[in-house]
Design an enzyme around this catalytic site. Structure first.
Site, PDB file in Angstrom:
ATOM      1  N   SER A 143      30.615 109.011  59.777  1.00 44.56           N
ATOM      2  CA  SER A 143      29.524 108.041  59.956  1.00 44.56           C
ATOM      3  C   SER A 143      28.245 108.848  60.181  1.00 44.56           C
ATOM      4  CB  SER A 143      29.788 107.177  61.186  1.00 44.56           C
ATOM      5  OG  SER A 143      28.583 106.565  61.620  1.00 44.56           O
ATOM      6  N   TYR A 156      31.995 106.895  69.970  1.00 50.43           N
ATOM      7  CA  TYR A 156      32.071 106.798  68.502  1.00 50.43           C
ATOM      8  C   TYR A 156      31.389 108.006  67.843  1.00 50.43           C
ATOM      9  CZ  TYR A 156      31.565 104.626  63.856  1.00 50.43           C
ATOM     10  OH  TYR A 156      31.628 104.359  62.504  1.00 50.43           O
ATOM     11  N   ALA A 157      30.175 108.327  68.294  1.00 52.05           N
ATOM     12  CA  ALA A 157      29.422 109.444  67.704  1.00 52.05           C
ATOM     13  C   ALA A 157      30.167 110.760  67.908  1.00 52.05           C
ATOM     14  CB  ALA A 157      28.026 109.509  68.318  1.00 52.05           C
ATOM     15  N   ALA A 158      30.715 110.960  69.110  1.00 48.82           N
ATOM     16  CA  ALA A 158      31.450 112.202  69.389  1.00 48.82           C
ATOM     17  C   ALA A 158      32.697 112.290  68.510  1.00 48.82           C
ATOM     18  CB  ALA A 158      31.833 112.271  70.866  1.00 48.82           C
TER      19      ALA A 158
HETATM   20  P1  NAP Z   1      36.771  97.502  59.807  1.00 48.51           P
HETATM   21  O1  NAP Z   1      36.338  96.431  58.858  1.00 48.51           O
HETATM   22  O2  NAP Z   1      36.690  97.225  61.284  1.00 48.51           O
HETATM   23  O3  NAP Z   1      38.267  97.974  59.437  1.00 48.51           O
HETATM   24  C1  NAP Z   1      38.913  98.955  60.193  1.00 48.51           C
HETATM   25  C2  NAP Z   1      40.284  99.203  59.609  1.00 48.51           C
HETATM   26  O4  NAP Z   1      40.949 100.191  60.402  1.00 48.51           O
HETATM   27  C3  NAP Z   1      41.172  97.965  59.629  1.00 48.51           C
HETATM   28  O5  NAP Z   1      41.900  97.919  58.420  1.00 48.51           O
HETATM   29  C4  NAP Z   1      42.119  98.210  60.801  1.00 48.51           C
HETATM   30  O6  NAP Z   1      43.398  97.597  60.666  1.00 48.51           O
HETATM   31  C5  NAP Z   1      42.251  99.716  60.751  1.00 48.51           C
HETATM   32  N1  NAP Z   1      42.655 100.296  62.031  1.00 48.51           N
HETATM   33  C6  NAP Z   1      42.088 100.118  63.244  1.00 48.51           C
HETATM   34  N2  NAP Z   1      42.758 100.825  64.175  1.00 48.51           N
HETATM   35  C7  NAP Z   1      43.771 101.468  63.536  1.00 48.51           C
HETATM   36  C8  NAP Z   1      44.822 102.340  63.943  1.00 48.51           C
HETATM   37  N3  NAP Z   1      44.990 102.697  65.233  1.00 48.51           N
HETATM   38  N4  NAP Z   1      45.686 102.793  63.006  1.00 48.51           N
HETATM   39  C9  NAP Z   1      45.553 102.433  61.714  1.00 48.51           C
HETATM   40  N5  NAP Z   1      44.590 101.600  61.261  1.00 48.51           N
HETATM   41  C10 NAP Z   1      43.711 101.125  62.168  1.00 48.51           C
HETATM   42  O7  NAP Z   1      35.930  98.829  59.570  1.00 48.51           O
HETATM   43  P2  NAP Z   1      34.982  99.289  58.343  1.00 48.51           P
HETATM   44  O8  NAP Z   1      33.607  98.830  58.612  1.00 48.51           O
HETATM   45  O9  NAP Z   1      35.609  98.935  57.054  1.00 48.51           O
HETATM   46  O10 NAP Z   1      34.966 100.876  58.586  1.00 48.51           O
HETATM   47  C11 NAP Z   1      35.852 101.721  57.913  1.00 48.51           C
HETATM   48  C12 NAP Z   1      35.498 103.163  58.277  1.00 48.51           C
HETATM   49  O11 NAP Z   1      34.128 103.413  57.951  1.00 48.51           O
HETATM   50  C13 NAP Z   1      35.636 103.482  59.772  1.00 48.51           C
HETATM   51  O12 NAP Z   1      36.130 104.779  59.942  1.00 48.51           O
HETATM   52  C14 NAP Z   1      34.207 103.380  60.286  1.00 48.51           C
HETATM   53  O13 NAP Z   1      33.999 104.165  61.448  1.00 48.51           O
HETATM   54  C15 NAP Z   1      33.439 103.914  59.086  1.00 48.51           C
HETATM   55  N6  NAP Z   1      32.049 103.486  59.049  1.00 48.51           N
HETATM   56  C16 NAP Z   1      31.712 102.172  58.925  1.00 48.51           C
HETATM   57  C17 NAP Z   1      30.372 101.809  58.891  1.00 48.51           C
HETATM   58  C18 NAP Z   1      29.932 100.379  58.739  1.00 48.51           C
HETATM   59  O14 NAP Z   1      28.727 100.153  58.794  1.00 48.51           O
HETATM   60  N7  NAP Z   1      30.820  99.420  58.533  1.00 48.51           N
HETATM   61  C19 NAP Z   1      29.399 102.794  59.019  1.00 48.51           C
HETATM   62  C20 NAP Z   1      29.780 104.123  59.150  1.00 48.51           C
HETATM   63  C21 NAP Z   1      31.102 104.455  59.159  1.00 48.51           C
HETATM   64  P3  NAP Z   1      43.597  95.984  60.821  1.00 48.51           P
HETATM   65  O15 NAP Z   1      43.054  95.417  59.547  1.00 48.51           O
HETATM   66  O16 NAP Z   1      45.054  95.773  60.976  1.00 48.51           O
HETATM   67  O17 NAP Z   1      42.799  95.580  62.022  1.00 48.51           O
END
Ligand code: NAP
Length: 246
Positions: A143, A156-158
């Protein structure tokens, strides 16, 4: 854009949000996809239903990346069913925001356990497997917070900064084995992860983005597929930002 026929891909958190779009992009590019989820059965079922035309190439599995034994079992299963795989996308991630002084100890550990330790577990087993084939592509979803570290997101940042360091170290360890390890680092992407942002904060974030809009999951997936392609063979240990110029 890329042809992944004959390749097998693992996408963690691959049934909703950014992970879902990444998984679907690989499916439409001919890959076999193992998409994992944790608790959201409804989203996993809908994802499977929406992609029923790819049923032969799609396998949806429940996996908690923060549990060592579960990850070990998962890779044994993948090995016995597919005889290995070429691509791992570590996409699963969580946020539990609050100012540091008020942060619950459990919120610190939960975020670290999923976003950083979980990826260590996934990479550890993946690399053992990829070394046998002398080929592999690992893409870790970081991120831009690893660089900006906004207030309220110390955990989160760390975790994401740690992930970049893990990526760089691992990339050097496997560089001569045909395995590349890179990060895709999204800015603000319109998914459920940022849906709970208060309106004021949302406006403030939009004002800071040079392109004046949030990104979409397709724009992240396009970068993941590039780094996963055979053509990206000389790119390793890098961080590709998808952030509208942040
Ligand atoms: P999201 O919609 O909240 O989806 C998160 C996914 O991770 C879900 O499928 C969830 O499973 C799964 N998950 C959560 N805990 C888990 C665990 N312990 N083991 C295995 N799977 C787990 O998130 P997103 O926005 O798509 O983000 C995806 C990635 O992009 C993340 O790493 C996030 O930090 C990064 N990111 C996102 C943004 C943004 O703006 N959205 C920005 C920067 C980085 P369930 O479906 O079963 O809950």
């Amino acid at each position: 854009m890329h042809d992944f026929k004959g390749q097998t891909v693992i996408v963690t958190g691959g049934t909703r949000g950014i992970g879902k779009t990444i998984a679907e992009s690989f499916l439409t590019s001919g890959a076999k996809v193992i998409a994992t989820y944790l608790t959201n059965e409804a989203a996993a079922a809908k994802f499977k239903q929406d992609n029923s035309q790819f049923a032969e190439n799609l396998n949806v599995q429940k996996l908690d990346v923060s549990k060592y034994e579960e990850v070990e079992r998962f890779f044994k299963y993948i090995d016995s069913k597919y005889g290995g795989f070429e691509i791992l996308v570590n996409n699963a991630g969580i946020r539990k925001d609050s100012v540091l002084a008020m942060m619950k100890e459990s919120d610190w550990h939960d975020v670290m356990n999923v976003n950083l330790t979980g990826i260590f577990y996934m990479c550890k087993f993946a690399v053992m497997n990829m070394m046998r084939k002398r080929y592999g592509r690992i893409i870790n979803i970081s991120s831009v917070m690893e660089r900006y570290a906004f207030e309220g997101q110390a955990n989160y940042a760390a975790s994401k900064a740690g992930l970049v360091a893990l990526t760089k170290a691992l990339s050097k360890e496997v560089a001569t084995r045909g395995i590349t390890v890179n990060c895709v680092s999204p800015g603000f992407i319109a998914t459920e992860l940022i849906q709970d942002l208060p309106d004021k904060l949302r406006e403030a974030y939009l004002a800071r983005i040079p392109m004046k809009r949030f990104g979409n999951a397709e724009e992240v997936a396009a970068c993941v597929l590039f780094l996963a392609s055979k053509e990206a063979s000389y790119v390793t240990g890098s961080v590709l930002e998808v952030s509208g110029g942040l």
